[in-house]
Design a protein around this motif. Structure first.
Motif, PDB file in Angstrom:
ATOM      1  N   ARG A   5      35.517  13.376  52.111  1.00  0.00           N
ATOM      2  CA  ARG A   5      36.839  12.778  51.613  1.00  0.00           C
ATOM      3  C   ARG A   5      37.674  12.331  52.566  1.00  0.00           C
ATOM      4  O   ARG A   5      38.157  13.202  53.407  1.00  0.00           O
ATOM      5  CB  ARG A   5      37.704  13.949  50.474  1.00  0.00           C
ATOM      6  N   GLU A   6      37.848  11.107  52.839  1.00  0.00           N
ATOM      7  CA  GLU A   6      38.580  10.322  53.819  1.00  0.00           C
ATOM      8  C   GLU A   6      39.425   9.591  53.128  1.00  0.00           C
ATOM      9  O   GLU A   6      40.743   9.810  53.387  1.00  0.00           O
ATOM     10  CB  GLU A   6      37.564   9.541  54.722  1.00  0.00           C
ATOM     11  N   LEU A   7      39.124   8.580  52.533  1.00  0.00           N
ATOM     12  CA  LEU A   7      40.297   7.768  51.881  1.00  0.00           C
ATOM     13  C   LEU A   7      40.870   8.527  50.630  1.00  0.00           C
ATOM     14  O   LEU A   7      41.892   8.232  50.287  1.00  0.00           O
ATOM     15  CB  LEU A   7      39.460   6.535  51.033  1.00  0.00           C
ATOM     16  N   THR A   8      40.411   9.582  50.029  1.00  0.00           N
ATOM     17  CA  THR A   8      40.866  10.322  49.017  1.00  0.00           C
ATOM     18  C   THR A   8      41.253  11.744  49.481  1.00  0.00           C
ATOM     19  O   THR A   8      41.796  12.555  48.655  1.00  0.00           O
ATOM     20  CB  THR A   8      39.817  10.692  47.971  1.00  0.00           C
ATOM     21  N   LYS A   9      41.348  11.988  50.641  1.00  0.00           N
ATOM     22  CA  LYS A   9      41.886  13.222  51.101  1.00  0.00           C
ATOM     23  C   LYS A   9      43.221  13.490  50.896  1.00  0.00           C
ATOM     24  O   LYS A   9      43.801  14.797  50.639  1.00  0.00           O
ATOM     25  CB  LYS A   9      41.829  13.321  52.886  1.00  0.00           C
ATOM     26  N   ARG A  10      44.144  12.532  50.572  1.00  0.00           N
ATOM     27  CA  ARG A  10      45.810  12.811  50.216  1.00  0.00           C
ATOM     28  C   ARG A  10      45.790  13.129  48.673  1.00  0.00           C
ATOM     29  O   ARG A  10      46.761  13.332  48.341  1.00  0.00           O
ATOM     30  CB  ARG A  10      46.541  11.965  50.709  1.00  0.00           C
ATOM     31  N   PHE A  11      44.572  12.813  47.981  1.00  0.00           N
ATOM     32  CA  PHE A  11      44.807  12.958  46.368  1.00  0.00           C
ATOM     33  C   PHE A  11      45.254  14.297  46.054  1.00  0.00           C
ATOM     34  O   PHE A  11      44.627  15.115  46.376  1.00  0.00           O
ATOM     35  CB  PHE A  11      43.551  12.414  45.826  1.00  0.00           C
ATOM     36  N   ASP A  12      46.202  14.276  45.168  1.00  0.00           N
ATOM     37  CA  ASP A  12      46.826  15.578  44.695  1.00  0.00           C
ATOM     38  C   ASP A  12      47.222  16.442  45.823  1.00  0.00           C
ATOM     39  O   ASP A  12      47.551  17.715  45.425  1.00  0.00           O
ATOM     40  CB  ASP A  12      45.692  16.337  43.974  1.00  0.00           C
ATOM     41  N   GLN A  13      47.493  16.049  46.937  1.00  0.00           N
ATOM     42  CA  GLN A  13      48.130  16.744  47.956  1.00  0.00           C
ATOM     43  C   GLN A  13      49.476  16.186  48.290  1.00  0.00           C
ATOM     44  O   GLN A  13      50.341  16.870  49.089  1.00  0.00           O
ATOM     45  CB  GLN A  13      47.237  16.727  49.482  1.00  0.00           C
ATOM     46  N   ILE A  14      49.808  15.181  47.924  1.00  0.00           N
ATOM     47  CA  ILE A  14      51.253  14.573  48.130  1.00  0.00           C
ATOM     48  C   ILE A  14      51.733  13.994  46.702  1.00  0.00           C
ATOM     49  O   ILE A  14      50.965  13.561  45.814  1.00  0.00           O
ATOM     50  CB  ILE A  14      51.220  13.455  49.023  1.00  0.00           C
ATOM     51  N   ASN A  15      53.092  13.871  46.798  1.00  0.00           N
ATOM     52  CA  ASN A  15      53.691  13.001  45.713  1.00  0.00           C
ATOM     53  C   ASN A  15      53.630  11.736  46.063  1.00  0.00           C
ATOM     54  O   ASN A  15      54.017  11.239  47.009  1.00  0.00           O
ATOM     55  CB  ASN A  15      55.022  13.733  45.441  1.00  0.00           C
ATOM     56  N   PHE A 233      22.001   0.911  56.999  1.00  0.00           N
ATOM     57  CA  PHE A 233      22.122  -0.135  56.467  1.00  0.00           C
ATOM     58  C   PHE A 233      23.736  -0.502  56.219  1.00  0.00           C
ATOM     59  O   PHE A 233      24.072  -1.454  55.842  1.00  0.00           O
ATOM     60  CB  PHE A 233      21.358  -0.586  55.542  1.00  0.00           C
ATOM     61  N   ALA A 234      24.348   0.738  55.747  1.00  0.00           N
ATOM     62  CA  ALA A 234      25.748   0.506  55.325  1.00  0.00           C
ATOM     63  C   ALA A 234      26.550   1.711  56.057  1.00  0.00           C
ATOM     64  O   ALA A 234      26.165   2.997  55.868  1.00  0.00           O
ATOM     65  CB  ALA A 234      25.896   0.855  53.899  1.00  0.00           C
ATOM     66  N   SER A 235      27.746   1.410  56.468  1.00  0.00           N
ATOM     67  CA  SER A 235      28.386   2.476  57.303  1.00  0.00           C
ATOM     68  C   SER A 235      29.618   3.039  56.397  1.00  0.00           C
ATOM     69  O   SER A 235      30.127   2.295  55.550  1.00  0.00           O
ATOM     70  CB  SER A 235      28.920   2.073  58.510  1.00  0.00           C
ATOM     71  N   GLY A 236      30.318   4.024  56.613  1.00  0.00           N
ATOM     72  CA  GLY A 236      31.384   4.607  56.197  1.00  0.00           C
ATOM     73  C   GLY A 236      31.195   5.315  54.753  1.00  0.00           C
ATOM     74  O   GLY A 236      29.935   5.872  54.367  1.00  0.00           O
ATOM     75  N   THR A 237      32.015   5.554  53.961  1.00  0.00           N
ATOM     76  CA  THR A 237      32.088   6.416  52.690  1.00  0.00           C
ATOM     77  C   THR A 237      32.140   5.052  51.621  1.00  0.00           C
ATOM     78  O   THR A 237      32.621   4.089  51.629  1.00  0.00           O
ATOM     79  CB  THR A 237      33.032   7.349  52.599  1.00  0.00           C
ATOM     80  N   LYS A 238      31.790   5.564  50.366  1.00  0.00           N
ATOM     81  CA  LYS A 238      31.841   4.694  49.206  1.00  0.00           C
ATOM     82  C   LYS A 238      32.583   5.676  47.945  1.00  0.00           C
ATOM     83  O   LYS A 238      32.337   6.511  47.846  1.00  0.00           O
ATOM     84  CB  LYS A 238      30.589   4.134  48.684  1.00  0.00           C
ATOM     85  N   GLY A 250      34.314  11.063  36.771  1.00  0.00           N
ATOM     86  CA  GLY A 250      35.425  11.127  37.777  1.00  0.00           C
ATOM     87  C   GLY A 250      35.061  10.045  38.844  1.00  0.00           C
ATOM     88  O   GLY A 250      34.231   9.497  38.764  1.00  0.00           O
ATOM     89  N   LEU A 251      36.039   9.842  39.927  1.00  0.00           N
ATOM     90  CA  LEU A 251      35.926   9.418  41.093  1.00  0.00           C
ATOM     91  C   LEU A 251      35.521  10.486  42.205  1.00  0.00           C
ATOM     92  O   LEU A 251      36.220  11.429  42.309  1.00  0.00           O
ATOM     93  CB  LEU A 251      37.381   8.686  41.501  1.00  0.00           C
ATOM     94  N   TYR A 252      34.578   9.861  43.033  1.00  0.00           N
ATOM     95  CA  TYR A 252      33.872  10.799  43.990  1.00  0.00           C
ATOM     96  C   TYR A 252      33.648   9.952  45.219  1.00  0.00           C
ATOM     97  O   TYR A 252      33.568   8.483  45.004  1.00  0.00           O
ATOM     98  CB  TYR A 252      32.599  11.520  43.575  1.00  0.00           C
ATOM     99  N   GLU A 253      33.829  10.348  46.314  1.00  0.00           N
ATOM    100  CA  GLU A 253      33.869   9.918  47.788  1.00  0.00           C
ATOM    101  C   GLU A 253      32.583  10.315  48.254  1.00  0.00           C
ATOM    102  O   GLU A 253      32.617  11.522  48.900  1.00  0.00           O
ATOM    103  CB  GLU A 253      35.113   9.795  48.739  1.00  0.00           C
ATOM    104  N   VAL A 254      31.713   9.645  48.566  1.00  0.00           N
ATOM    105  CA  VAL A 254      30.527   9.988  49.286  1.00  0.00           C
ATOM    106  C   VAL A 254      29.997   8.818  50.461  1.00  0.00           C
ATOM    107  O   VAL A 254      30.341   7.806  50.406  1.00  0.00           O
ATOM    108  CB  VAL A 254      29.226   9.985  48.301  1.00  0.00           C
ATOM    109  N   PRO A 255      29.306   9.589  51.544  1.00  0.00           N
ATOM    110  CA  PRO A 255      28.779   8.756  52.360  1.00  0.00           C
ATOM    111  C   PRO A 255      27.813   7.578  51.905  1.00  0.00           C
ATOM    112  O   PRO A 255      26.830   8.089  51.046  1.00  0.00           O
ATOM    113  CB  PRO A 255      28.183   9.621  53.586  1.00  0.00           C
ATOM    114  N   TYR A 256      27.703   6.606  52.220  1.00  0.00           N
ATOM    115  CA  TYR A 256      26.477   5.704  51.814  1.00  0.00           C
ATOM    116  C   TYR A 256      25.342   6.526  52.405  1.00  0.00           C
ATOM    117  O   TYR A 256      24.996   7.124  53.437  1.00  0.00           O
ATOM    118  CB  TYR A 256      26.779   4.270  52.887  1.00  0.00           C
TER     119      TYR A 256
END
Length: 421
Positions: A5-15, A233-238, A250-256
């Motif tokens: 979780r990088e792009l979703t790390k603040r989900f449900d942690q912030i207003n 072949f593809a960098s980062g998370t998806k 639901g929504l999940y964030e995983v490395p390529y």
């Protein structure tokens, strides 16, 4: 660990409506860091990251940004939040759960390329997203993260929201520009491309919500470190929108490089009642439909080229053995026949004929000639239409002909036997 979780790390942690919550968890600190770099240094990091667009096409983001940065004069940034692909909801989650991150990503992009003004084009059905993004814009202006002389620098940039009216084709960047200009959403003949001639003929850089949200992450860890995440072949998370016959949708964030099977079983919990998986559609209604034996494939745009397709926006739709293949294809083709803008003949007329041909398979009236016509017509639409709608919509037909030939043969054989099972 399957998730990262990088792009979703603040989900449900912030207003999501409180900028102070965002600032307390590293928010806007990457914009501050970027402003201490030169625009070309920021682009260098993005180039090193090998970030690809997260809207579906999988094009290298740095190529678009470098081309856009070379243009001079008035320039626009557009965030494409017209998430119309059935089965996808990642952009809605990003806008509703961490809207300030979208603003920060757009600001970094504008600084790196010399743009002065931006739009976020949000589909009209996403009213909560619109409300939260508007609040984020207002609060960002109030705290000098938008407007003139941002954080007392020479950089000025501002954003306004434009609402779409629900047309699927407006997710395609040329149709989106037409809609932004107040015209019906229809694609354009290209070139020129938007980076040279877009909104009212000004240079315009268009990226997806998820793509913009990756930029603060890249600035934080650096392009080289970002490139180490994912596959060769593809960098980062998806971000993956998981739906259908799974226990934990639901929504999940995983490395390529994560396998489709791990997403379905380790994150989604597998099918309810342990029913067998009959097929999985990847990317949304325009994506390939594959059988269970291909689920060990990595989530990776390069590997998806065997379907003449990309991972798309990231939907995984699971269907168990209670579903009929032709019902699914029929619904997809009816959807595209309705959503075609009508500008080019192969798309406008072709989808109507595809629907009729699929209906013959549903009622067991299809012949070998119908099968050949279906394949030929699907390929013609794929090869000759002007925009991504028609170029990708036949993928579900062509992929099922490749991976489920027995389903077609059984319907044709049933007709030959005069309706005897």
């Amino acid at each position: 660990m399957v998730e990262r979780r990088e792009l979703t790390k603040r989900f449900d942690q912030i207003n999501p409506e409180q900028i102070q919550d965002f600032l307390a968890l590293d928010g806007f600190s990457m914009l501050e860091k970027a402003l201490k770099m030169t625009p070309s240094e920021v682009r260098d990091e993005i180039r090193a990251s090998r970030l690809t667009g997260r809207g579906g096409a999988g094009f290298l983001t740095s190529i678009k940004m470098d081309s856009f940065a070379a243009e001079t004069g008035k320039k626009y940034i557009v965030c494409n939040a017209d998430e119309g692909e059935p089965g996808n909801f990642k952009d809605r989650y990003l806008m509703e759960k961490d809207p300030f991150q979208v603003i920060e990503g757009m600001c970094i992009s504008a600084y790196a390329t010399g743009a002065q003004e931006g739009f976020i084009y949000i589909r009209g059905e996403y009213q909560t997203s619109i409300k939260r993004i508007q609040n984020a814009i207002d609060e960002s202006r109030k705290h000098h993260y938008l407007g003139t002389h941002i954080l007392q620098s020479a950089f000025s940039f501002d954003i306004t929201i434009r609402q779409g009216a629900g047309a699927y084709v407006c997710g395609e960047e040329f149709a989106l520009i037409e809609s932004l200009e107040g015209k019906p959403g229809r694609t354009r003949v290209k070139p020129p491309y938007p980076a040279q001639e877009g909104y009212f003929s000004y240079p315009t850089l268009i990226n997806n919500v998820e793509t913009f949200c990756n930029l603060p992450f890249i600035v934080r860890i650096g392009g080289d470190a970002y490139r180490q995440i994912g596959s060769d072949f593809a960098s980062g998370t998806k971000l993956i929108s998981l739906s259908g016959n799974v226990k934990h949708k639901g929504l999940y964030e995983v490395p390529y490089g994560t396998t489709i099977r791990d997403v379905i079983f380790k994150l989604g919990g597998g099918t309810p009642n342990h029913r067998a998986i009959k097929m999985v559609q990847l990317g949304g209604a325009c994506g390939a439909i594959i059988p269970d034996e291909l689920l060990d494939m990595d989530i990776d745009n390069e590997r998806f080229q065997i379907f003449d397709s990309k991972m798309g926006a990231g939907a995984i739709i699971v269907m168990d053995d209670s579903h009929d293949l032709f019902d699914i294809i029929h619904r997809n083709m009816e959807f595209f026949a309705h959503e075609s803008c009508g500008k080019c003949t192969p798309c406008r007329e072709g989808h109507i004929q595809l629907v009729k041909l699929i209906e013959k398979f549903i009622i067991n009236e299809a012949s070998q000639k119908d099968y050949d016509t279906l394949r030929s017509l699907a390929q013609v639409i794929h090869d000759t239409t002007l925009c991504g709608l028609g170029q990708t919509s036949p993928t579900c037909i062509l992929s099922t002909m490749e991976f489920f030939p027995e389903e077609y043969n059984r319907r044709i054989a049933y007709r030959k036997r005069g309706g005897q099972a």
